[in-house]
Design a protein around this motif. Structure first.
Motif, mmCIF file in Angstrom:
data_model
loop_
_atom_site.group_PDB
_atom_site.id
_atom_site.type_symbol
_atom_site.label_atom_id
_atom_site.label_comp_id
_atom_site.label_asym_id
_atom_site.label_seq_id
_atom_site.Cartn_x
_atom_site.Cartn_y
_atom_site.Cartn_z
ATOM 1 N N UNK A 57 0.778 -1.258 0.046
ATOM 2 C CA UNK A 57 0.043 -0.041 0.166
ATOM 3 C C UNK A 57 0.825 1.351 0.092
ATOM 4 N N UNK A 58 2.047 1.371 0.757
ATOM 5 C CA UNK A 58 2.687 2.432 0.998
ATOM 6 C C UNK A 58 3.350 2.858 -0.296
ATOM 7 N N UNK A 59 3.760 1.639 -1.422
ATOM 8 C CA UNK A 59 4.419 1.988 -2.618
ATOM 9 C C UNK A 59 3.343 2.326 -3.498
ATOM 10 N N UNK A 60 2.241 2.096 -3.407
ATOM 11 C CA UNK A 60 1.091 2.617 -4.290
ATOM 12 C C UNK A 60 0.661 3.908 -3.948
ATOM 13 N N UNK A 61 0.511 4.302 -2.627
ATOM 14 C CA UNK A 61 -0.006 5.566 -2.285
ATOM 15 C C UNK A 61 1.239 6.666 -2.785
ATOM 16 N N UNK A 62 2.684 6.321 -2.702
ATOM 17 C CA UNK A 62 3.802 7.296 -2.802
ATOM 18 C C UNK A 62 3.624 7.429 -4.281
ATOM 19 N N UNK A 359 -8.210 5.860 5.896
ATOM 20 C CA UNK A 359 -8.204 4.349 6.418
ATOM 21 C C UNK A 359 -9.353 3.504 5.520
ATOM 22 N N UNK A 360 -10.684 3.729 5.706
ATOM 23 C CA UNK A 360 -11.727 2.944 5.205
ATOM 24 C C UNK A 360 -11.781 3.126 3.593
ATOM 25 N N UNK A 361 -11.552 4.409 3.084
ATOM 26 C CA UNK A 361 -11.606 4.446 1.568
ATOM 27 C C UNK A 361 -10.365 3.721 1.002
ATOM 28 N N UNK A 362 -9.307 3.460 1.609
ATOM 29 C CA UNK A 362 -8.056 2.512 1.163
ATOM 30 C C UNK A 362 -8.091 1.180 1.361
ATOM 31 N N UNK A 363 -9.018 0.799 2.637
ATOM 32 C CA UNK A 363 -8.783 -0.441 3.251
ATOM 33 C C UNK A 363 -9.384 -1.568 2.119
ATOM 34 N N UNK A 364 -10.247 -1.215 1.465
ATOM 35 C CA UNK A 364 -10.875 -2.125 0.172
ATOM 36 C C UNK A 364 -10.165 -2.219 -1.094
ATOM 37 N N UNK A 365 -8.992 -1.382 -1.119
ATOM 38 C CA UNK A 365 -8.352 -1.466 -2.373
ATOM 39 C C UNK A 365 -7.249 -2.646 -2.496
ATOM 40 N N UNK A 366 -6.867 -3.237 -3.738
ATOM 41 C CA UNK A 366 -6.018 -4.291 -3.835
ATOM 42 C C UNK A 366 -4.950 -4.328 -2.979
ATOM 43 N N UNK A 367 -4.289 -3.305 -2.545
ATOM 44 C CA UNK A 367 -2.945 -3.372 -2.082
ATOM 45 C C UNK A 367 -3.093 -3.252 -0.536
ATOM 46 N N UNK A 368 -4.145 -3.233 -0.060
ATOM 47 C CA UNK A 368 -4.241 -3.428 1.513
ATOM 48 C C UNK A 368 -4.014 -4.746 1.985
ATOM 49 N N UNK A 422 -16.260 -3.073 0.951
ATOM 50 C CA UNK A 422 -16.267 -3.516 -0.366
ATOM 51 C C UNK A 422 -14.896 -3.308 -1.199
ATOM 52 N N UNK A 423 -14.758 -4.390 -1.741
ATOM 53 C CA UNK A 423 -13.388 -4.355 -2.545
ATOM 54 C C UNK A 423 -13.373 -3.288 -3.959
ATOM 55 N N UNK A 424 -12.457 -2.438 -3.926
ATOM 56 C CA UNK A 424 -12.481 -1.270 -4.631
ATOM 57 C C UNK A 424 -11.539 -1.503 -5.719
ATOM 58 N N UNK A 425 -10.793 -2.592 -5.949
ATOM 59 C CA UNK A 425 -9.997 -2.527 -7.120
ATOM 60 C C UNK A 425 -8.553 -1.738 -6.800
ATOM 61 N N UNK A 426 -7.574 -1.448 -7.800
ATOM 62 C CA UNK A 426 -6.328 -0.933 -7.534
ATOM 63 C C UNK A 426 -6.711 0.530 -6.685
ATOM 64 N N UNK A 427 -5.660 0.808 -5.926
ATOM 65 C CA UNK A 427 -5.561 2.076 -5.214
ATOM 66 C C UNK A 427 -5.423 3.266 -6.130
#
Length: 488
Positions: A57-62, A359-368, A422-427
């Motif tokens: 997740x940290x890589x994807x956010x950066x 938190x919640x908006x990213x928790x469903x992303x593939x990278x979490x 809900x699963x959200x796909x890629x960040x």
């Protein structure tokens, strides 16, 4: 009892007043500071929660211009490894490349390449480059107990000198059809490494948040008691960029003392401290030495602090009050919690925040790192509060096998819940929608950057009828819009 009752406002209580504008969304700058010295390309941070942020997740956010906070609910060694993975995932020029000896074994090279997802390792003896081992050398190798010198490439090594630019390196890599270019001095001592993958990543992710050496930015969370200073020392060794000290109640004598101790020992390392919700708490942490303040108490979607303890301040008011103090010290505010829509980000920043933590908006992303569950034919990810009774990190080990509270500001009664997201796909898809909404909001206000947003934004309080009017009504939404999804 103080009988003077103030009104506390949160995101759904207010709207921003549109203004004369000559700004288009595409022209808006989202650059911001999260400490006095750390600058991001986008005002987004992923929360230091065990179902939200580890290295992936940290890589994807950066890569989207923000920064991820590696959670602390793991051993010191594990957290340092997660930080190291981020720092080694992308470089301009790798100034401290991994290397192995020719007498190491093939399985050691395989393990190293698998752990850090790299395709090759330079081979050195006494610092001198003598070869390289890559996936191509190992493609058909079945005996992993061989010594590296038996399979490595040692003839015809292509190298370059110190000071080679990325453009020059790109030409050399292309000409010789190789993926890695070792940098050596006049005595063939290894000084660095340039890879084609790093060059490709620069092109693919032009907005990445990076340090001066071209590595992705990453933060790490710590507590405020026990071995937290030893933890920081290990995190600094792997080049962490920011430390986040975020117990549940940041306006506590133990936290203030911990901030002072941190700055005395690691003065040059940026520290964000929190969580707080008042001007007085913000002032106390700034005086103790904090370089950034995290604001939010009971505002995250899975927190029950406000209903369990009856304590908290609605988020817009908390941000505004904290900002009134912090702006005089040049210390940024990070809004933590309460974001349901992209418009909430605009409101948080307009109230005084320099960045928002998700938190919640990213928790469903593939990278979490949250585990995936199937429920009624749909894919979900598990998301839990750090103070929930289901959190395996609620108790931690002090290193001798005895469990203890991670810090004394935690509570005996859980103040968080666990649920499905809900699963959200890629960040990248989620961030695209969030930042697109933010850009639009700033354009409506005529603000070209966050400094202008802080100075010129004007709020209007709305009624429950105004809130209903703000959302789609009298229609049936046939397909969930990516930027109109609420996480409950």
């Amino acid at each position: 009892m103080n009988t003077e009752l103030r009104t506390g406002l949160t995101f759904d209580d207010v709207l921003l007043v549109p203004a004369l504008s000559e700004i288009l969304p595409k022209d808006v700058s989202l650059a911001t500071k999260i400490t006095k010295t750390v600058t991001l390309g986008s005002p987004i941070m992923s929360a230091g929660m065990d179902t939200v942020t580890e290295s992936k997740m940290a890589i994807a956010v950066a890569r989207q211009g923000g920064i991820g906070v590696i959670h602390k609910h793991m051993s010191v060694e594990q957290q340092a490894t997660e930080v190291d993975k981020v720092k080694r995932s992308e470089h301009g020029v790798i100034t401290d490349p991994f290397s192995l000896s020719q007498n190491n074994y093939v399985y050691e090279a395989n393990n190293l390449m698998a752990k850090y997802r790299i395709s090759g390792v330079p081979i050195t003896e006494n610092g001198k480059l003598i070869g390289i081992i890559t996936n191509r050398d190992l493609r058909f190798e079945t005996d992993h107990n061989k010594k590296i010198y038996e399979v490595m490439t040692r003839e015809g090594l292509i190298t370059t000198h110190e000071g080679t630019s990325i453009e020059e390196a790109k030409k050399i890599l292309t000409l010789h059809k190789i993926e890695k270019l070792p940098i050596v001095d006049s005595k063939m001592r290894l000084k660095g490494l340039i890879t084609i993958k790093d060059i490709e990543k620069q092109i693919r992710y032009p907005s990445s948040a990076k340090d001066a050496q071209g590595r992705l930015l990453v933060a790490a969370a710590i507590g405020c008691t026990g071995d937290y200073l030893e933890r920081v020392a290990e995190l600094i060794k792997v080049k962490v960029d920011v430390i986040v000290m975020d117990p549940i109640h940041g306006h506590h004598t133990s936290v203030i003392a911990a901030v002072r101790a941190f700055k005395q020992q690691f003065g040059d390392t940026p520290l964000i401290a929190g969580n707080v919700a008042t001007a007085r708490a913000t002032q106390a942490l700034i005086e103790a030495g904090a370089d950034g303040i995290k604001v939010g108490m009971g505002s995250v979607s899975n927190s029950t602090t406000r209903v369990i303890a009856g304590v908290g301040i609605p988020q817009i008011t908390a941000i505004h009050d904290s900002y009134q103090v912090a702006k005089h010290h040049g210390v940024p505010i990070i809004s933590d919690g309460g974001i349901k829509f992209s418009g909430d980000i605009t409101k948080a920043l307009a109230a005084g925040a320099s960045a928002v933590m998700m938190g919640s908006l990213f928790a469903g992303c593939d990278e979490s790192p949250g585990r995936i569950e199937l429920f009624q034919g749909r894919k979900y990810k598990i998301y839990r509060g750090m103070e929930s009774e289901h959190n395996e990190g609620f108790y931690t080990s002090d290193g001798d096998g005895h469990g203890h509270r991670e810090d004394i500001t935690r509570r005996i009664v859980p103040e968080g819940v666990e649920g499905r997201i809900s699963s959200r796909g890629p960040l990248a898809d989620t961030v695209f929608q969030l930042l697109g909404g933010l850009r639009s909001g700033m354009a409506y206000l005529g603000c070209a950057n966050l400094d202008e947003l802080h100075k010129h934004a004007e709020f209007i309080r709305i009624t429950p009828a105004g809130l209903r009017e703000s959302h789609p009504y009298d229609i049936q939404i046939s397909k969930e819009a990516p930027n109109y999804s609420v996480v409950y």
